[in-house]
Design a protein around this motif. Structure first.
Motif, short mmCIF file in Angstrom:
data_model
loop_
_atom_site.label_atom_id
_atom_site.label_comp_id
_atom_site.label_asym_id
_atom_site.label_seq_id
_atom_site.Cartn_x
_atom_site.Cartn_y
_atom_site.Cartn_z
N ARG A 1 96.95 68.47 46.40
CA ARG A 1 97.23 68.69 47.82
C ARG A 1 97.29 67.35 48.53
NH1 ARG A 1 93.27 73.61 49.93
NH2 ARG A 1 94.21 75.30 48.68
N GLY A 2 98.36 67.15 49.29
CA GLY A 2 98.47 65.96 50.13
C GLY A 2 98.30 64.65 49.38
N GLY A 3 98.81 64.57 48.17
CA GLY A 3 98.71 63.34 47.40
C GLY A 3 97.39 63.16 46.67
N ARG A 4 96.49 64.13 46.77
CA ARG A 4 95.20 64.05 46.07
C ARG A 4 95.17 65.11 44.98
NH1 ARG A 4 90.53 61.73 47.26
NH2 ARG A 4 91.18 61.33 49.42
N THR A 5 94.68 64.74 43.79
CA THR A 5 94.55 65.68 42.68
C THR A 5 93.09 65.83 42.31
OG1 THR A 5 96.71 64.98 41.81
CG2 THR A 5 95.26 66.19 40.31
N LEU A 6 92.63 67.07 42.24
CA LEU A 6 91.26 67.38 41.87
C LEU A 6 91.23 68.14 40.55
CD1 LEU A 6 89.56 68.56 45.21
CD2 LEU A 6 89.60 66.27 44.21
N LEU A 7 90.17 67.94 39.81
CA LEU A 7 89.95 68.64 38.54
C LEU A 7 88.58 69.30 38.59
CD1 LEU A 7 91.10 69.06 35.60
CD2 LEU A 7 89.65 67.13 34.95
N VAL A 8 88.54 70.61 38.35
CA VAL A 8 87.28 71.35 38.30
C VAL A 8 87.11 71.92 36.90
CG1 VAL A 8 86.07 73.42 39.10
CG2 VAL A 8 87.18 71.91 40.76
N THR A 9 85.94 71.72 36.33
CA THR A 9 85.57 72.39 35.08
C THR A 9 84.38 73.28 35.36
OG1 THR A 9 84.25 70.43 34.49
CG2 THR A 9 86.47 70.57 33.58
N LEU A 10 84.44 74.50 34.85
CA LEU A 10 83.40 75.48 35.17
C LEU A 10 83.13 76.35 33.95
CD1 LEU A 10 82.97 77.22 38.55
CD2 LEU A 10 82.97 78.67 36.52
N MET A 11 81.84 76.55 33.62
CA MET A 11 81.47 77.26 32.40
C MET A 11 80.46 78.37 32.67
SD MET A 11 81.15 73.93 29.83
CE MET A 11 81.50 74.87 28.34
N ASN A 12 80.84 79.56 32.25
CA ASN A 12 79.96 80.73 32.16
C ASN A 12 79.29 81.13 33.47
OD1 ASN A 12 78.53 82.88 31.14
ND2 ASN A 12 77.60 81.72 29.47
N PRO A 13 80.07 81.67 34.43
CA PRO A 13 79.46 82.23 35.64
C PRO A 13 78.51 83.38 35.29
CG PRO A 13 81.83 82.00 35.89
CD PRO A 13 81.52 81.77 34.44
N GLN A 14 77.43 83.50 36.06
CA GLN A 14 76.40 84.50 35.79
C GLN A 14 76.43 85.67 36.76
OE1 GLN A 14 73.95 83.89 32.97
NE2 GLN A 14 75.91 82.85 32.69
N SER A 15 77.36 85.66 37.73
CA SER A 15 77.35 86.69 38.77
C SER A 15 77.77 88.06 38.27
CB SER A 15 78.28 86.27 39.91
OG SER A 15 79.64 86.28 39.48
N GLY A 16 78.51 88.10 37.16
CA GLY A 16 78.94 89.38 36.62
C GLY A 16 80.29 89.84 37.11
N GLY A 17 80.86 89.18 38.10
CA GLY A 17 82.17 89.58 38.59
C GLY A 17 83.25 89.24 37.58
N ARG A 18 84.24 90.12 37.47
CA ARG A 18 85.28 89.92 36.44
C ARG A 18 86.15 88.71 36.76
NH1 ARG A 18 90.34 94.10 37.01
NH2 ARG A 18 90.83 93.72 39.22
N ASN A 19 86.25 88.35 38.02
CA ASN A 19 87.05 87.18 38.41
C ASN A 19 86.20 86.02 38.89
OD1 ASN A 19 89.63 88.31 37.87
ND2 ASN A 19 89.54 89.46 39.79
N ALA A 20 84.92 86.04 38.54
CA ALA A 20 84.00 85.02 39.07
C ALA A 20 84.44 83.61 38.70
CB ALA A 20 82.58 85.29 38.56
N VAL A 21 84.93 83.40 37.48
CA VAL A 21 85.30 82.05 37.06
C VAL A 21 86.42 81.49 37.94
CG1 VAL A 21 87.05 82.72 35.34
CG2 VAL A 21 85.73 80.60 35.03
N TYR A 22 87.32 82.38 38.40
CA TYR A 22 88.43 81.93 39.23
C TYR A 22 87.99 81.74 40.68
CZ TYR A 22 91.03 83.39 35.12
OH TYR A 22 91.49 83.52 33.84
N GLU A 23 87.21 82.66 41.20
CA GLU A 23 86.80 82.55 42.60
C GLU A 23 85.80 81.41 42.80
OE1 GLU A 23 88.53 83.89 44.69
OE2 GLU A 23 89.57 85.32 43.39
N GLU A 24 84.94 81.17 41.84
CA GLU A 24 84.01 80.05 41.96
C GLU A 24 84.75 78.72 41.84
OE1 GLU A 24 80.57 80.48 39.47
OE2 GLU A 24 80.03 82.43 40.36
#
Length: 420
Positions: A291-314
C-alpha cells in the motif's frame, strides 16, 4: 608552568571538547531518530541488526511502545511477526523463534530450493513413480499419470492448490524426495533459518518437522525477490494444464485473503504468499501486501480462537496495524539483507550493508543511503575536525615558543605567564 605548556593545555582541552561534542551528536541522532534505530528508509539496511534482533528472543509480544504508535492488536496465534519490506524492519512479534509445525507454508522453502532448477517451459510427463508416496489426506492439484505438463503447470499446482502431487513430481525431477529435503535444509541454513527442520518436502505433518514465524518471514522475503516465485504466489487462478485441451480444468488459489472466499473478504493490496493447514499444525499463513509504496510481510502460526477463518482475520488485523504503525514504529528486530552470491547467484544474508536485491513488483526499488556502515558514517568528519583543531593548536604553540625565544626572559610575557 611555561606559556608553551599552557598553550598546549588549552589546545588539547579545546580539541577534546570539540571531539566529545561531535562524538555525542551522532549517537543522539541515532537514538532519537524517527525509527529508533538509525535511518531505516525503504531499501536501507539497519546498521546493527544483531543488536536489535536479540529483542526477538524469548517469549511474549515484542513491541517498543511510543506515544504516537498504537499497540498491535491482540490475536490468538501462538506465534506471529510483522515485517516492513524491503528494509527488513520487524515492527512487532510474538514468540518469533518458537518452533512449530509449518504445514504447507513450508512449500515456500521447497520453491526456494527447487524453483531455479528448471525452466518454466520445460515439459514433463507425470509417471506413476512421480506420484508415489503421497500421504493420505494430502491436498492435490489433480495431476494425471502419463499426461505432459509444463513446469509452470506444476508450480501452479504447488502454489494455488498446495498440491502434494505437484511437489512430489518436481521433487522426482530434482533427484528424489530425500535429495530435495536435503536441498531444502541447505537452503534454510544458507538463509539463516536456524529454527527450521525439514522432514517432508510438502509440509505434511512429520515428527520433528518445525519452523518458526521468523524463518517463514525469511522464506517470504527471499521468495518475493524472485520473479517466478512472486508471480505464482500472487496468481488467483489458472488452467491446468495452461495450454488447455479437453482434460484441462481451472484451479483457484486456496489463500482466502488473496481471492476472497468462504466468508473472507480479499485484502486490498495483497500480493501473496502461501497458506497452510494440517491437523497438527493448525492454520499457518505467510501474507504480503503493498500500500502506498510500502510492502509488509506477516507470518502467523496456529491461531487458538477456533474460528475457521481466524488465520486470515488475525493476519488482516496485523496488516492493518502495520500499515498504520510502520512510519513511526521502532524496530524490535531486523531481517538480514539478501545479496546474490557472485559465483552461484544464490541469495545469501549479509550484514552491515545496504539491501541490494529489490522485491519483485513490490513497489519499492533497491534504494540505499550510500553508506554501508550507517552507524559510523560520522567517523570521517569527526576525525577531520579533531585533526584540524590539533594542527592549529600545535602551530600556535610553536609560534609562541619562537616569539619568546626572540624576546628573551621577562619581555612581553603578559599576565599569568612565567613559572610558578
Amino acid at each position: 608552568m611555561s606559556s608553551v605548556s599552557w598553550a598546549s593545555v588549552r589546545v588539547v582541552t579545546a580539541a577534546t571538547v570539540c571531539a566529545a561534542g561531535l562524538w555525542a551528536a551522532p549517537g543522539q541522532a541515532v537514538a532519537d531518530g524517527p525509527n529508533g534505530i538509525d535511518d531505516l528508509r525503504p531499501g536501507a539496511h539497519a546498521a546493527e541488526p544483531a543488536d536489535v534482533e536479540n529483542r526477538l528472543d524469548g517469549r511474549g509480544v515484542r513491541f517498543l511502545a511510543r506515544r504516537d504508535v498504537p499497540e498491535p492488536p491482540e490475536v490468538s496465534a501462538l506465534s506471529w511477526m510483522v515485517t516492513d519490506l524491503p528494509s527488513g524492519k520487524v515492527l512487532a512479534a510474538k514468540d518469533a523463534h518458537r518452533p512449530l509445525p509449518p504445514a504447507s507454508t513450508l512449500k515456500t522453502l521447497f520453491a526456494l530450493a527447487v524453483l531455479p532448477k528448471f525452466a518454466q517451459s520445460t515439459v514433463h510427463t507425470v509417471s506413476l513413480a512421480d506420484l508415489a508416496g503421497i500421504e493420505a489426506g494430502s491436498s492435490l492439484a489433480g495431476l494425471r499419470e502419463d499426461m505432459p505438463y509444463q513446469v509452470a503447470d506444476l508450480w501452479h499446482g504447488v502454489f494455488l492448490s498446495s498440491g502434494s502431487d505437484a511437489v512430489h513430481t518436481l521433487a522426482s525431477m530434482n533427484g528424489g524426495w530425500g535429495k530435495t529435503i536435503d536441498d531444502m535444509q541447505e537452503t534454510a541454513r544458507r538463509l539463516g533459518a536456524r529454527d527450521t527442520r525439514v522432514a517432508s518436502a510438502d509440509g505434511f505433518d512429520t515428527p520433528g518437522q518445525v519452523s518458526s514465524a521468523y524463518d517463514l518471514a525469511l522464506f517470504g522475503q527471499a521468495g518475493l525477490t524472485d520473479r517466478d516465485f512472486a508471480h505464482f504466489a500472487s496468481t488467483k487462478q489458472a488452467e491446468l494444464p495452461q495450454e488447455g485441451g479437453p482434460d484441462a480444468f481451472t484451479i483457484q488459489n486456496t489463500n482466502r485473503l488473496l481471492v476472497g472466499s468462504h466468508g473472507v473478504k480479499p485484502y486490498a493490496g495483497l500480493i501473496g504468499v502461501k497458506n497452510g493447514y494440517t491437523s497438527h499444525a493448525g492454520n499457518t499463513l505467510i501474507a504480503a501486501a503493498r500500500r502506498g509504496g510500502r510492502t509488509l510481510l506477516v507470518t502467523l502460526m496456529n491461531p487458538q480462537s477456533g474460528g475457521r477463518n481466524a488465520v486470515y482475520e488475525e493476519t488482516r488485523a496485523l496488516l492493518d496495524w502495520g500499515f498504520e504503525a510502520a512510519p513511526r514504529a521502532a524496530a524490535v528486530g531486523v531481517l538480514p539483507a539478501l545479496e546474490p552470491d557472485e559465483r552461484t547467484g544464490e541469495l545469501r544474508p549479509v550484514t552491515h550493508r545496504p539491501r541490494s536485491v529489490p522485491l519483485h513488483k513490490a513497489g519499492v526499488g533497491a534504494q540505499t543511503d550510500g553508506a554501508p556502515f550507517t552507524r559510523y558514517r560520522w567517523f570521517l568528519p569527526v576525525a577531520g575536525a579533531v585533526g584540524a583543531v590539533a594542527a592549529a593548536g600545535l602551530g600556535t604553540a610553536l609560534w609562541r615558543r619562537r616569539r619568546l625565544a626572540r624576546q628573551g626572559p621577562g619581555e612581553g610575557a603578559g599576565p599569568g605567564s612565567g613559572s610558578a
